[in-house]
Enzyme design. Structure first.
Site, PDB file in Angstrom:
ATOM      1  N   VAL A 248      -4.808  45.225  61.464  1.00  0.00           N
ATOM      2  CA  VAL A 248      -3.389  44.972  61.154  1.00  0.00           C
ATOM      3  C   VAL A 248      -2.959  45.586  59.822  1.00  0.00           C
ATOM      4  O   VAL A 248      -1.791  45.509  59.461  1.00  0.00           O
ATOM      5  CB  VAL A 248      -3.062  43.445  61.117  1.00  0.00           C
ATOM      6  CG1 VAL A 248      -3.149  42.839  62.492  1.00  0.00           C
ATOM      7  CG2 VAL A 248      -3.943  42.713  60.125  1.00  0.00           C
ATOM      8  N   ARG A 250      -3.862  49.154  57.795  1.00  0.00           N
ATOM      9  CA  ARG A 250      -3.470  50.541  58.075  1.00  0.00           C
ATOM     10  C   ARG A 250      -4.517  51.191  58.969  1.00  0.00           C
ATOM     11  O   ARG A 250      -5.721  50.978  58.801  1.00  0.00           O
ATOM     12  CB  ARG A 250      -3.358  51.362  56.793  1.00  0.00           C
ATOM     13  CG  ARG A 250      -2.016  51.271  56.113  1.00  0.00           C
ATOM     14  CD  ARG A 250      -0.893  52.006  56.878  1.00  0.00           C
ATOM     15  NE  ARG A 250       0.374  51.881  56.183  1.00  0.00           N
ATOM     16  CZ  ARG A 250       1.287  50.921  56.414  1.00  0.00           C
ATOM     17  NH1 ARG A 250       1.084  50.012  57.331  1.00  0.00           N
ATOM     18  NH2 ARG A 250       2.413  50.900  55.741  1.00  0.00           N
ATOM     19  N   ASP A 274      -2.798  46.836  65.906  1.00  0.00           N
ATOM     20  CA  ASP A 274      -1.367  47.005  65.630  1.00  0.00           C
ATOM     21  C   ASP A 274      -1.106  48.304  64.880  1.00  0.00           C
ATOM     22  O   ASP A 274       0.032  48.752  64.802  1.00  0.00           O
ATOM     23  CB  ASP A 274      -0.853  45.817  64.792  1.00  0.00           C
ATOM     24  CG  ASP A 274       0.656  45.874  64.593  1.00  0.00           C
ATOM     25  OD1 ASP A 274       1.365  46.057  65.612  1.00  0.00           O
ATOM     26  OD2 ASP A 274       1.119  45.761  63.444  1.00  0.00           O
ATOM     27  N   GLU A 279       0.326  57.604  64.103  1.00  0.00           N
ATOM     28  CA  GLU A 279       1.390  56.816  64.760  1.00  0.00           C
ATOM     29  C   GLU A 279       2.622  57.691  64.957  1.00  0.00           C
ATOM     30  O   GLU A 279       2.956  58.462  64.051  1.00  0.00           O
ATOM     31  CB  GLU A 279       1.724  55.589  63.909  1.00  0.00           C
ATOM     32  CG  GLU A 279       0.546  54.634  63.829  1.00  0.00           C
ATOM     33  CD  GLU A 279       0.847  53.350  63.056  1.00  0.00           C
ATOM     34  OE1 GLU A 279       2.009  53.159  62.639  1.00  0.00           O
ATOM     35  OE2 GLU A 279      -0.072  52.553  62.875  1.00  0.00           O
ATOM     36  N   HIS A 298       2.651  48.969  66.168  1.00  0.00           N
ATOM     37  CA  HIS A 298       2.963  48.668  64.756  1.00  0.00           C
ATOM     38  C   HIS A 298       4.156  47.707  64.677  1.00  0.00           C
ATOM     39  O   HIS A 298       5.115  47.934  63.921  1.00  0.00           O
ATOM     40  CB  HIS A 298       3.265  49.960  63.988  1.00  0.00           C
ATOM     41  CG  HIS A 298       3.055  49.815  62.501  1.00  0.00           C
ATOM     42  ND1 HIS A 298       2.444  50.757  61.731  1.00  0.00           N
ATOM     43  CD2 HIS A 298       3.392  48.818  61.641  1.00  0.00           C
ATOM     44  CE1 HIS A 298       2.405  50.368  60.469  1.00  0.00           C
ATOM     45  NE2 HIS A 298       2.974  49.192  60.391  1.00  0.00           N
ATOM     46  N   ALA A 301       4.180  42.822  62.697  1.00  0.00           N
ATOM     47  CA  ALA A 301       4.658  42.227  61.436  1.00  0.00           C
ATOM     48  C   ALA A 301       6.124  41.809  61.510  1.00  0.00           C
ATOM     49  O   ALA A 301       6.564  40.961  60.734  1.00  0.00           O
ATOM     50  CB  ALA A 301       4.495  43.226  60.292  1.00  0.00           C
TER      51      ALA A 301
HETATM   52  N1  LIG Z   1       0.940  46.004  60.604  1.00  0.00           N
HETATM   53  C1  LIG Z   1       2.020  46.081  59.835  1.00  0.00           C
HETATM   54  O1  LIG Z   1       3.132  46.258  60.278  1.00  0.00           O
HETATM   55  C2  LIG Z   1       1.861  45.881  58.362  1.00  0.00           C
HETATM   56  C3  LIG Z   1       2.781  45.060  57.693  1.00  0.00           C
HETATM   57  C4  LIG Z   1       2.568  44.771  56.353  1.00  0.00           C
HETATM   58  C5  LIG Z   1       1.513  45.387  55.684  1.00  0.00           C
HETATM   59  N2  LIG Z   1       0.700  46.239  56.346  1.00  0.00           N
HETATM   60  C6  LIG Z   1      -0.381  46.946  55.640  1.00  0.00           C
HETATM   61  O2  LIG Z   1      -1.306  45.999  55.186  1.00  0.00           O
HETATM   62  C7  LIG Z   1      -1.686  46.325  53.861  1.00  0.00           C
HETATM   63  C8  LIG Z   1      -2.149  45.068  53.157  1.00  0.00           C
HETATM   64  O3  LIG Z   1      -1.049  44.180  53.025  1.00  0.00           O
HETATM   65  P1  LIG Z   1      -1.146  42.942  52.031  1.00  0.00           P
HETATM   66  O4  LIG Z   1       0.194  42.304  52.047  1.00  0.00           O
HETATM   67  O5  LIG Z   1      -2.346  42.142  52.342  1.00  0.00           O
HETATM   68  O6  LIG Z   1      -1.347  43.733  50.662  1.00  0.00           O
HETATM   69  P2  LIG Z   1      -1.835  43.201  49.254  1.00  0.00           P
HETATM   70  O7  LIG Z   1      -1.478  41.784  49.092  1.00  0.00           O
HETATM   71  O8  LIG Z   1      -1.342  44.202  48.285  1.00  0.00           O
HETATM   72  O9  LIG Z   1      -3.424  43.291  49.360  1.00  0.00           O
HETATM   73  C9  LIG Z   1      -4.113  44.489  49.468  1.00  0.00           C
HETATM   74  C10 LIG Z   1      -5.594  44.145  49.357  1.00  0.00           C
HETATM   75  O10 LIG Z   1      -6.355  45.320  49.632  1.00  0.00           O
HETATM   76  C11 LIG Z   1      -7.436  45.345  48.735  1.00  0.00           C
HETATM   77  N3  LIG Z   1      -7.888  46.723  48.473  1.00  0.00           N
HETATM   78  C12 LIG Z   1      -7.135  47.780  48.145  1.00  0.00           C
HETATM   79  N4  LIG Z   1      -7.896  48.867  48.007  1.00  0.00           N
HETATM   80  C13 LIG Z   1      -9.171  48.478  48.246  1.00  0.00           C
HETATM   81  C14 LIG Z   1     -10.415  49.154  48.249  1.00  0.00           C
HETATM   82  N5  LIG Z   1     -10.503  50.456  47.972  1.00  0.00           N
HETATM   83  N6  LIG Z   1     -11.530  48.450  48.536  1.00  0.00           N
HETATM   84  C15 LIG Z   1     -11.445  47.137  48.829  1.00  0.00           C
HETATM   85  N7  LIG Z   1     -10.295  46.425  48.831  1.00  0.00           N
HETATM   86  C16 LIG Z   1      -9.164  47.093  48.548  1.00  0.00           C
HETATM   87  C17 LIG Z   1      -6.876  44.770  47.466  1.00  0.00           C
HETATM   88  O11 LIG Z   1      -7.936  44.306  46.693  1.00  0.00           O
HETATM   89  P3  LIG Z   1      -7.820  44.089  45.116  1.00  0.00           P
HETATM   90  O12 LIG Z   1      -7.474  42.638  44.974  1.00  0.00           O
HETATM   91  O13 LIG Z   1      -9.182  44.417  44.656  1.00  0.00           O
HETATM   92  O14 LIG Z   1      -6.741  44.991  44.598  1.00  0.00           O
HETATM   93  C18 LIG Z   1      -5.991  43.646  47.989  1.00  0.00           C
HETATM   94  O15 LIG Z   1      -6.698  42.442  48.139  1.00  0.00           O
HETATM   95  C19 LIG Z   1      -0.435  46.958  53.267  1.00  0.00           C
HETATM   96  O16 LIG Z   1      -0.753  47.815  52.195  1.00  0.00           O
HETATM   97  C20 LIG Z   1       0.150  47.692  54.439  1.00  0.00           C
HETATM   98  O17 LIG Z   1      -0.315  49.014  54.465  1.00  0.00           O
HETATM   99  C21 LIG Z   1       0.824  46.462  57.675  1.00  0.00           C
END
Ligand SMILES: NC(=O)c1ccc[n+]([C@@H]2O[C@H](COP(=O)([O-])OP(=O)(O)OC[C@H]3O[C@@H](n4cnc5c(N)ncnc54)[C@H](OP(=O)(O)O)[C@@H]3O)[C@@H](O)[C@H]2O)c1
Length: 337
Positions: A248, A250, A274, A279, A298, A301
């Site tokens: 869910v 990327r 998703d 895409e 996708h 969300a």
């Molecule tokens: N399916 C959809 O429609 C949809 C909707 C919303 C979001 N998304 C995707 O989901 C992603 C995550 O959303 P979120 O709201 O959970 O974001 P978030 O709150 O910003 O959390 C991102 C997490 O990824 C971890 N991370 C980043 N780079 C990393 C790496 N190299 N190695 C290990 N961990 C890493 C971060 O860890 P740290 O704490 O160490 O920084 C953080 O815990 C978004 O960036 C977006 O691309 C998809």
């Protein structure tokens, strides 16, 4: 942005001078439709008026036309600009694509809408894990043949170990729901984190070993250079036969060819996806045809609360900016997430 949310923002943070001209914006077709209707066009006069407004703001609610090139243009044309709030949770990718200089990235702060989609995506993750545990494809196949199949044992969530890859807003919401239903939940993080409901935290370097212990894996990571294909062929080689996989975050986080192989040979018993490497998912992708895959375009969300949650986050951050406090969800301008 719907009119009622414009009213909400100015009521909740009266220090904001909110400038909105709906005639200059593509109409939304559904909640969370931040690109708006692609049929919408501006006349040259409207375009000039739009750019004049964008180029005179201190703050932007969204990237102009959700187009990184337009973001670059306005950052360079508007010396007043100090903060841009992106509608996407993964807005860091759009900021990266704008190719701004380090001086420009220092001058303007960018924040994302991470969190606004956490609850719905955590529900999709739960749906995927349960659909796998309860053998949804097998049930549907038998039903299509009107076949009263011999009984078999289904898996039980409260006896399962689920590995949640990434403990951001989506990961944490997923941990809360899975643990509430009795699953043993293990999460990955690069940091020392304390997440209610987690049995253990493992470092992403130990992903393959953690995957080998899991009955289900949920990927919630953002797409960055560092997370590219982190769910690699090696990780997928380590899993036990029949492991459930949900994606869910990327699609670029997953080695999709290795995932297809794992689905074909049964290492992954079921996947609910998703997000995809490319895409829209290309018509020749085997993922469309595999019987043990649920493909969501996708869309997991999207929900009616999304626009309100983003507006609430914006109001909170606007107050922080005006009071000189650190903003929430600031884009990491090294890894861009
Ligand atoms: N399916 C959809 O429609 C949809 C909707 C919303 C979001 N998304 C995707 O989901 C992603 C995550 O959303 P979120 O709201 O959970 O974001 P978030 O709150 O910003 O959390 C991102 C997490 O990824 C971890 N991370 C980043 N780079 C990393 C790496 N190299 N190695 C290990 N961990 C890493 C971060 O860890 P740290 O704490 O160490 O920084 C953080 O815990 C978004 O960036 C977006 O691309 C998809």
């Amino acid at each position: 942005m719907p009119d009622e949310l414009c009213e909400y923002i100015t009521r909740a943070e009266p220090r904001i001078d909110l400038v909105v001209d709906q005639d200059l914006l593509p109409p939304m077709r559904f909640p969370g439709d931040h690109d708006g209707d692609p049929a919408f066009t501006r006349s040259p006069e409207q375009q000039a008026r739009f750019e004049e407004l964008v180029d005179s703001a201190d703050v932007l609610y969204g990237i102009p036309d959700t187009n990184p090139a337009d973001l670059t243009r306005t950052v360079r044309a508007n010396p007043r600009l100090r903060w841009v709030h992106t509608m996407a949770a993964g807005g860091g990718g759009q900021v990266k694509a704008a190719g701004l200089t380090s001086a420009e990235l220092d001058r303007v702060v960018f924040s994302t809408s991470a969190g606004a989609h956490a609850a719905t995506l955590a529900e999709f993750a739960l749906f995927g894990v349960l659909a796998g545990a309860k053998d949804l494809p097998k049930l549907q196949a038998h039903q299509a043949r009107k076949e009263w199949a011999p009984r078999w044992a289904m898996r039980q969530l409260s006896e399962m170990t689920v590995l949640v890859v990434g403990l951001g807003s989506i990961g944490r919401a997923t941990v809360a729901k899975l643990s509430a239903l009795g699953a043993k939940v293990v999460g990955t993080s690069r940091r020392d984190v304390d997440v209610p409901g987690l049995s253990a935290v493992v470092h992403p370097d130990d992903l393959a070993a953690a995957a080998a212990e899991a009955d289900a894996i949920v990927s919630t990571l953002p797409g960055t250079d560092a997370t590219h294909q982190m769910i690699s062929a090696d990780v997928l080689a380590a899993v036990r036969p029949g492991t459930i996989f949900v994606s869910v975050g990327r699609g670029t986080v997953v080695d999709e060819q290795a995932l297809v192989s794992a689905l074909e040979d049964g290492r992954i018993g079921f996947a609910a996806l998703d997000v995809f490497y490319t895409e829209p998912l290309p018509s020749d992708s085997p993922l469309w045809q595999l019987p043990n895959v649920v493909v969501a375009p996708h869309t997991a969300a999207l929900n009616d609360a999304e626009d309100r949650l983003i507006a609430e986050l914006f109001v909170e951050n606007a107050g922080r900016l005006l009071d000189g406090r650190p903003l929430l969800n600031v884009v990491d301008t090294v890894e861009f997430y």
